[in-house]
Design an enzyme around this catalytic site. Structure first.
Site: not given
Length: 574
Positions: A470-471
């Site tokens: 996600e990051e």
């Protein structure tokens, strides 16, 4: 014993200073012999001592009392002058002028002798040449010359009605003589023009009238032509800038031999200045003064413009001294555009600096006001669905991550979505169940206008950036693919970013960071607080229209005044 000696030395030293300060240096003594019954002035000058701040006092020896400054008295001090109105036989004696400044003291003595002698009186023995106060002057044979009536009085005295005499007869204007105030012009001088002359004038002082008489013994002399050419050192056929309506005094400085008697005067249009302006007296020739040198005399004749008029510009005013002449021309001053330009430039720079200072100090409030005043309810046509993608650290279960979740999942939506009308994508809240994480992030990051990243000082809190997709995907899309503007928010003060991923270090260096104040009170949830103003400043300048399904009528923004947040209707425009 030691204390007594020191005290004695101190007193002796002070005594020496007192005696030194009270001792005055004798400069010189003037011997003056003059007739009684007429006004007499004497000006005490010792340049440069009398040009600055000095204390000048007149005394009559042996008295230690100064001469009075009362101008109504017959004998009094008038500034640097001592004035007798008029002289009496009892005024004979020695007078001292004491000049003191901050460092020195000087004294000038005048030995005044008053004799009983009257012009053209039957009791007078011999000719006026034997008079004690006679002036010696010379006229050149075969040329034109002039005689000067020496009238030097303080400004409190007004002089007029000047008359000239030869012998005891008044001189009238004609071919031979041309009286011009304090100057008598003698044309085509002959031997018989020598002899006894006199000039008289009326002096007015505080409403009282007196008569002045100067006696002049005139000798005629032939002067070699080669030695009689005077030198005018100023003016030099030059121009002078002078404003309209101002007062101007110009000196004509002449160096001449002692035996020379050339006429020295100012002319305009080949006419004496005093004759040309005899009605208005707006422009006048001053009294001639001279200083004796070794074998020469330095003369000064000034011209005074009481008020410069337009007609004076471009007209030559000529100083004559025998065969020598030099002129001045008055010109209107050219405007100093450099001063105006410099002043305008300084004002412009000051304005720019002031505007920049005000903008830097209040740019957030100015921008938010501008958005509020000129906002539009129409959504921008950029195919974006979200105003910001929120990226924040996920703490493991059992760690202290409650405050972060409260800020991101509760306060952030309350302020930005409900009060300001923004739409945020927060992973874990807005994705659909069952979707793959990578596809959810890849699809939604493209639909966001901003990337909002929360960071904490603990190095472990962002360790997930190195591992979680996600990051990684969010930062990659924001920095590389879409060029999104990143909003970096510090949950606490981060002193060292070296433990952070390079992408976060780059964001901090390029965009800076906003620090959360850690306040979870009701007041901190107001969009008008300092922290939320900074966040709104970096958010897109838009809000969703009222018809948008994202905005609900039940959403109630806050109104912060006097440190409190009160409910109000409507939305805050970012």
């Amino acid at each position: 014993m030691g204390v007594t000696s020191l005290l004695f030395c101190g007193v002796f030293f002070l005594l020496l200073l007192f005696v030194a300060a009270d001792t005055c240096e004798d400069i010189f003594m003037h011997n003056v012999i003059i007739s009684e019954g007429q006004p007499f002035p004497f000006n005490c000058t010792y340049p440069p001592e009398t040009n600055g701040a000095v204390n000048l006092t007149w005394y009559k020896t042996p008295s230690k009392s100064p001469v009075s400054n009362n101008r109504h008295l017959r004998v009094h001090q008038d500034q640097t002058w001592i004035l007798f109105l008029p002289l009496t036989l009892e005024d004979s004696g020695i007078y001292q002028c004491v000049i003191r400044n901050a460092h020195n003291c000087y004294q000038i003595a005048v030995n005044l002798t008053v004799l009983k002698n009257h012009w053209c009186d039957s009791s007078m023995e011999g000719s006026p040449v034997n008079s004690p106060d006679v002036y010696q002057q010379i006229l050149p044979i075969g040329k034109s010359g002039s005689l000067n009536c020496h009238l030097y009085f303080p400004e409190s005295c007004a002089l007029d009605s000047i008359k000239w005499y030869k012998g005891c007869e008044e001189i009238k204007a004609g071919k031979k003589y041309s009286p011009s105030g304090a100057k008598l012009l003698v044309n085509n001088v002959a031997v018989e023009d020598g002899g006894s002359y006199a000039c008289s004038a009326r002096l007015t002082h505080l409403g009282r009238h007196f008569t002045i008489r100067n006696y002049i013994a005139v000798n005629t002399k032939e002067v070699e032509y080669g030695r009689r050419i005077p030198n005018i050192t100023y003016p030099k056929n030059n121009s002078i800038e002078v404003p309209l309506g101002s007062t101007l005094i110009v000196n004509c400085n002449i160096t001449d031999t002692k035996e020379n008697t050339n006429l020295r005067c100012w002319r305009v249009n080949n006419t004496l200045v005093d004759d040309y302006y005899k009605d208005s007296k707006r422009i006048q020739e001053g009294i001639e003064t001279n200083v004796s040198l070794r074998d020469q005399i330095r003369y000064t004749v000034n011209i005074t413009f009481l008020k410069v008029k337009m007609e004076d510009y471009g007209r030559p005013f000529t100083c004559h001294a025998g065969v020598s002449a030099a002129y001045i021309i008055l010109i209107y001053p050219v405007p100093d555009f450099r001063a105006y330009l410099l002043g305008g430039l300084m004002a412009f720079l000051l304005l720019v600096v002031s505007v920049l200072f005000i903008y830097n100090s209040f740019k957030i409030d100015i921008m938010l006001w501008y958005r509020s005043a000129f906002h539009t309810a129409q959504a921008p046509d950029d195919e974006k669905l979200y105003d910001a993608y929120v990226l924040y650290p996920k703490y493991p279960r059992g760690s202290q991550g409650h405050d972060v979740d409260t800020l991101v999942l509760k306060i952030l939506p309350e302020v930005l979505e409900k009060q300001c009308g923004y739409k945020l994508f927060i992973f874990g809240r807005d994705e659909f169940p069952g979707q793959a994480v990578a596809s959810v992030i890849d699809e939604n990051i493209k639909l966001c206008r901003r990337l909002m990243v929360f960071v904490a000082p603990e190095s472990s809190s962002f360790g997930f950036l190195k591992n979680l997709s996600e990051e990684q995907i969010a930062v990659y899309n924001a920095l590389i693919q879409h060029g999104m503007k990143v909003i970096l928010i510090e949950l606490e003060k981060v002193k060292d970013y070296s433990t952070m991923p390079e992408s976060i270090q780059y964001i901090r260096q390029k965009h800076g960071a906003i620090q959360w104040d850690g306040d979870f009170t009701e007041q901190s949830q107001c969009a008008k607080t300092k922290f939320w103003k900074k966040v709104r400043y970096h958010m897109p300048p838009r809000r969703y229209p009222a018809s948008s399904p994202v905005q609900l009528l039940g959403h109630i923004p806050c109104n912060c005044k006097a440190g409190k947040c009160n409910a109000a209707t409507g939305l805050i425009t970012p």
